[in-house]
Design an enzyme around this catalytic site. Structure first.
Site, PDB file in Angstrom:
ATOM      1  N   GLU A   1      -6.538   4.634   8.133  1.00 29.94           N
ATOM      2  CA  GLU A   1      -6.263   6.065   7.905  1.00 29.94           C
ATOM      3  C   GLU A   1      -7.490   6.767   7.332  1.00 29.94           C
ATOM      4  O   GLU A   1      -7.714   7.952   7.596  1.00 29.94           O
ATOM      5  CB  GLU A   1      -5.025   6.215   6.992  1.00 29.94           C
ATOM      6  CG  GLU A   1      -3.755   5.862   7.758  1.00 29.94           C
ATOM      7  CD  GLU A   1      -2.594   5.395   6.913  1.00 29.94           C
ATOM      8  OE1 GLU A   1      -2.652   5.511   5.679  1.00 29.94           O
ATOM      9  OE2 GLU A   1      -1.626   4.882   7.506  1.00 29.94           O
TER      10      GLU A   1
ATOM     11  N   ASN B   1       0.868  -1.178   0.000  1.00 28.36           N
ATOM     12  CA  ASN B   1       0.000   0.000   0.000  1.00 28.36           C
ATOM     13  C   ASN B   1       0.907   1.230   0.000  1.00 28.36           C
ATOM     14  O   ASN B   1       1.524   1.539   1.015  1.00 28.36           O
ATOM     15  CB  ASN B   1      -0.891  -0.017   1.250  1.00 28.36           C
ATOM     16  CG  ASN B   1      -1.682   1.270   1.399  1.00 28.36           C
ATOM     17  OD1 ASN B   1      -1.855   2.022   0.436  1.00 28.36           O
ATOM     18  ND2 ASN B   1      -2.169   1.542   2.608  1.00 28.36           N
ATOM     19  N   TRP B   2       0.948   1.890  -1.144  1.00 30.70           N
ATOM     20  CA  TRP B   2       1.875   3.025  -1.272  1.00 30.70           C
ATOM     21  C   TRP B   2       1.336   4.312  -0.636  1.00 30.70           C
ATOM     22  O   TRP B   2       2.033   5.328  -0.607  1.00 30.70           O
ATOM     23  CB  TRP B   2       2.196   3.267  -2.748  1.00 30.70           C
ATOM     24  CG  TRP B   2       3.176   2.278  -3.313  1.00 30.70           C
ATOM     25  CD1 TRP B   2       3.753   1.223  -2.665  1.00 30.70           C
ATOM     26  CD2 TRP B   2       3.703   2.261  -4.649  1.00 30.70           C
ATOM     27  NE1 TRP B   2       4.611   0.550  -3.512  1.00 30.70           N
ATOM     28  CE2 TRP B   2       4.595   1.176  -4.742  1.00 30.70           C
ATOM     29  CE3 TRP B   2       3.509   3.068  -5.789  1.00 30.70           C
ATOM     30  CZ2 TRP B   2       5.299   0.864  -5.909  1.00 30.70           C
ATOM     31  CZ3 TRP B   2       4.194   2.756  -6.960  1.00 30.70           C
ATOM     32  CH2 TRP B   2       5.084   1.669  -7.010  1.00 30.70           C
ATOM     33  N   LYS B   3       0.078   4.292  -0.201  1.00 27.86           N
ATOM     34  CA  LYS B   3      -0.533   5.481   0.423  1.00 27.86           C
ATOM     35  C   LYS B   3      -0.352   6.712  -0.489  1.00 27.86           C
ATOM     36  O   LYS B   3      -0.402   6.580  -1.703  1.00 27.86           O
ATOM     37  CB  LYS B   3       0.059   5.722   1.814  1.00 27.86           C
ATOM     38  CG  LYS B   3       0.076   4.453   2.665  1.00 27.86           C
ATOM     39  CD  LYS B   3       0.317   4.722   4.121  1.00 27.86           C
ATOM     40  CE  LYS B   3       0.527   3.413   4.841  1.00 27.86           C
ATOM     41  NZ  LYS B   3       0.360   3.491   6.272  1.00 27.86           N
TER      42      LYS B   3
ATOM     43  N   GLY C   1       2.477   2.204  10.724  1.00 27.64           N
ATOM     44  CA  GLY C   1       3.417   3.310  10.561  1.00 27.64           C
ATOM     45  C   GLY C   1       4.147   3.683  11.835  1.00 27.64           C
ATOM     46  O   GLY C   1       4.780   4.744  11.902  1.00 27.64           O
TER      47      GLY C   1
ATOM     48  N   HIS D   1      -9.376   1.198   5.143  1.00 30.46           N
ATOM     49  CA  HIS D   1      -8.067   1.394   5.794  1.00 30.46           C
ATOM     50  C   HIS D   1      -8.244   2.314   6.997  1.00 30.46           C
ATOM     51  O   HIS D   1      -9.024   3.264   6.966  1.00 30.46           O
ATOM     52  CB  HIS D   1      -7.070   1.993   4.788  1.00 30.46           C
ATOM     53  CG  HIS D   1      -5.655   1.917   5.282  1.00 30.46           C
ATOM     54  ND1 HIS D   1      -5.162   2.800   6.203  1.00 30.46           N
ATOM     55  CD2 HIS D   1      -4.660   1.050   5.012  1.00 30.46           C
ATOM     56  CE1 HIS D   1      -3.898   2.478   6.476  1.00 30.46           C
ATOM     57  NE2 HIS D   1      -3.575   1.414   5.762  1.00 30.46           N
TER      58      HIS D   1
ATOM     59  N   GLU E   1      -5.308  -5.059  10.690  1.00 26.53           N
ATOM     60  CA  GLU E   1      -4.256  -4.063  10.906  1.00 26.53           C
ATOM     61  C   GLU E   1      -4.497  -3.346  12.236  1.00 26.53           C
ATOM     62  O   GLU E   1      -5.306  -2.393  12.286  1.00 26.53           O
ATOM     63  CB  GLU E   1      -4.271  -3.032   9.785  1.00 26.53           C
ATOM     64  CG  GLU E   1      -4.057  -3.627   8.410  1.00 26.53           C
ATOM     65  CD  GLU E   1      -3.469  -2.596   7.465  1.00 26.53           C
ATOM     66  OE1 GLU E   1      -2.327  -2.801   7.043  1.00 26.53           O
ATOM     67  OE2 GLU E   1      -4.123  -1.591   7.181  1.00 26.53           O
TER      68      GLU E   1
ATOM     69  N   GLY F   1       2.871  -1.185   4.294  1.00 25.82           N
ATOM     70  CA  GLY F   1       2.932   0.228   3.957  1.00 25.82           C
ATOM     71  C   GLY F   1       4.348   0.664   3.642  1.00 25.82           C
ATOM     72  O   GLY F   1       4.822   0.534   2.508  1.00 25.82           O
ATOM     73  N   GLY F   2       5.043   1.179   4.648  1.00 28.64           N
ATOM     74  CA  GLY F   2       6.376   1.758   4.436  1.00 28.64           C
ATOM     75  C   GLY F   2       7.334   0.844   3.682  1.00 28.64           C
ATOM     76  O   GLY F   2       7.996   1.269   2.715  1.00 28.64           O
TER      77      GLY F   2
ATOM     78  N   SER G   1       3.368  -2.136  10.246  1.00 25.33           N
ATOM     79  CA  SER G   1       4.833  -2.076  10.357  1.00 25.33           C
ATOM     80  C   SER G   1       5.523  -3.383   9.964  1.00 25.33           C
ATOM     81  O   SER G   1       6.552  -3.744  10.534  1.00 25.33           O
ATOM     82  CB  SER G   1       5.252  -1.656  11.772  1.00 25.33           C
ATOM     83  OG  SER G   1       4.790  -0.349  12.043  1.00 25.33           O
TER      84      SER G   1
END
Ligand code: PEP
Length: 261
Positions: A95, A9-11, A174, A93, A168, A235-236, A214
């Site tokens: 976020e 997931n590149w956000k 993150g 998600h 999640e 993510g990251g 993470s």
């Protein structure tokens, strides 16, 4: 047997100029057998990523979709707009739940839209830190999944055969903190019990459940070692080809071991 899935997931990262080369690097770095690999770039970079990964086996997903089919929703993207562009889409998600106040029912409506468009839904759920500390993590996540899937069932077509659920924990996204493999597995079992109550044990057993929060090359092994966990939403580390190389290699080993069992 459920597939092993790794999803990046590149956000809100990458541009139309750099997304293609990065996707090509990740596709090359993760070229392993029997693992479903998905990259979810921002909408504006879907075309560049799709072109870059053509022929590599990497699939492309969107990060969100609107809950309505069409109408006066300035700036929004509907499922029919994504049809033909992506085979996958993330919904719910944390976020978006945090920033756009998305409810479990709204997330269910998004799944309904995706099903109608023939796009596979990756539905996220997860508890806040206070809920885990209060001993309410399992009940919280079970209630989220139940409310969303009841909304899907209310549309009258059952639950989709291609549903994926991503667990999640919000406090792990993150932050560099992760759940333990055992806690994530306990949650996956609880989620499957909820799905089984709604749609039967056979269906629940067919639904892949991913862990997200993470995940890195160092932590992924702990999660995929759990039989109830089928991969990761990343993510990251999903923006880093060197991280994805290791994650894909571990995923391929797990897929081979599961196939042989
Ligand atoms: C995510 O984007 O869903 C996620 C889990 O992010 P990170 O891996 O950076 O925690």
């Amino acid at each position: 047997m459920r597939p092993v899935i790794i999803t990046a997931n590149w956000k809100m990262n990458t541009t139309p100029a750099d997304a293609g080369p990065l996707a090509a690097d990740i596709a090359k770095a993760t070229d392993v057998a029997n693992v479903t690999r998905i990259i979810c770039p921002p909408y504006t970079n879907i075309a560049a990523v799709s072109a870059a990964v053509e022929g590599t086996g990497v699939l492309v997903g969107a990060q969100n979709v609107h809950a309505e089919a069409k109408g006066a929703y300035t700036g929004e993207i509907s499922a029919s707009m994504l049809k033909g562009l992506v085979p996958w889409c993330i919904v719910g998600h944390s976020e978006r739940r945090r920033d756009q106040f998305e409810s479990d029912e709204l997330v269910g409506q998004k799944v309904v839209q995706l099903v109608e468009a023939g796009i596979s839904p990756m539905m996220c759920c997860g508890e806040q830190l206070e809920e885990r500390e209060a001993g309410a993590a399992l009940a919280t996540v079970q209630a989220q999944v139940k409310a969303s899937l009841e909304t899907v069932l209310a549309a009258g077509n059952g639950l989709p055969s291609d549903l994926v659920i991503a667990y999640e924990p919000v406090w792990a996204i993150g932050t560099g903190k992760t759940a333990t493999g055992a806690d994530a597995a306990e949650m996956a079992n609880a989620i499957r019990a909820t799905v089984a109550d709604l749609a039967g044990a056979e269906y629940a057993e067919s639904v892949p459940i991913l862990y997200g929060g993470s995940v890195t090359a160092d932590s992924f092994g702990e999660f995929i070692a759990e039989p109830s966990i089928d991969g990761a939403l990343i993510g990251g580390a999903g923006l880093k080809p060197d991280q994805m190389t290791v994650i894909a290699a571990i995923a391929a080993e797990a897929a081979a071991a599961r196939a042989a069992a």
